[in-house]
Design an enzyme around this catalytic site. Structure first.
Site, mmCIF file in Angstrom:
data_model
loop_
_atom_site.group_PDB
_atom_site.id
_atom_site.type_symbol
_atom_site.label_atom_id
_atom_site.label_comp_id
_atom_site.label_asym_id
_atom_site.label_seq_id
_atom_site.Cartn_x
_atom_site.Cartn_y
_atom_site.Cartn_z
ATOM 1 N N TYR A 18 0.840 -1.199 0.000
ATOM 2 C CA TYR A 18 0.000 0.000 0.000
ATOM 3 C C TYR A 18 0.877 1.253 0.000
ATOM 4 C CZ TYR A 18 -3.688 3.279 1.222
ATOM 5 O OH TYR A 18 -4.565 4.334 1.221
ATOM 6 N N HIS A 22 1.367 4.146 -3.055
ATOM 7 C CA HIS A 22 1.092 5.569 -2.829
ATOM 8 C C HIS A 22 2.338 6.441 -2.996
ATOM 9 C CE1 HIS A 22 -2.875 4.360 -1.620
ATOM 10 N NE2 HIS A 22 -3.221 5.630 -1.647
ATOM 11 N N TYR A 41 -4.158 16.214 2.024
ATOM 12 C CA TYR A 41 -4.662 14.843 2.094
ATOM 13 C C TYR A 41 -3.564 13.965 2.676
ATOM 14 C CZ TYR A 41 -7.196 10.671 0.300
ATOM 15 O OH TYR A 41 -7.883 9.486 0.173
ATOM 16 N N TRP A 75 -7.782 3.782 -10.514
ATOM 17 C CA TRP A 75 -7.007 3.653 -9.278
ATOM 18 C C TRP A 75 -7.679 2.667 -8.326
ATOM 19 C CZ3 TRP A 75 -2.287 4.703 -7.569
ATOM 20 C CH2 TRP A 75 -2.042 4.676 -6.198
ATOM 21 N N TRP A 76 -8.987 2.790 -8.184
ATOM 22 C CA TRP A 76 -9.707 1.872 -7.297
ATOM 23 C C TRP A 76 -9.519 0.429 -7.753
ATOM 24 C CZ3 TRP A 76 -14.887 5.007 -7.049
ATOM 25 C CH2 TRP A 76 -14.742 6.074 -6.157
#
Length: 103
Positions: A18, A22, A41, A75-76
């Site tokens: 993960y 990112h 964010y 992306w999802w």
């Protein structure tokens, strides 16, 4: 500007993956987020539970509108193998309520 906080969940054992994904966030995705009014964010990870805590400032487009864009859907789908998602690949998110703030 609205502050939005929510949590998501990783599948066990995918914490490093993960972070890796990112760190190499797609420039067109970052631009889409900024263009939609999302700033400041940050995503935090609880390594004991694989829970992710996200905090963002939002103005402009709602997340529902942003979620209709091709880049966000792509992306999802890219992240669906390592996160808890709904059948349409959207991440399972749980809004969190602010209970304390120190200015």
């Amino acid at each position: 500007m609205q502050q939005v906080v929510f949590k998501m969940k990783l599948k066990p054992g995918f914490e490093e993956e993960y972070q890796k994904r990112h760190q190499a966030i797609w420039p067109e995705l970052a631009q889409a987020l900024k263009s939609a009014g999302i700033s400041d964010y940050a995503i935090f990870q609880d390594p004991e539970t694989s829970t992710l805590f996200a905090v963002q400032k939002r103005s402009g487009t709602s997340c529902q509108e942003l979620g209709k864009t091709e880049i966000v859907q792509k992306w999802w789908a890219f992240m669906a193998d390592i996160m808890e998602t709904h059948s349409d690949k959207t991440p399972v998110t749980v809004p969190l309520q602010k209970v304390f703030y120190l200015a």
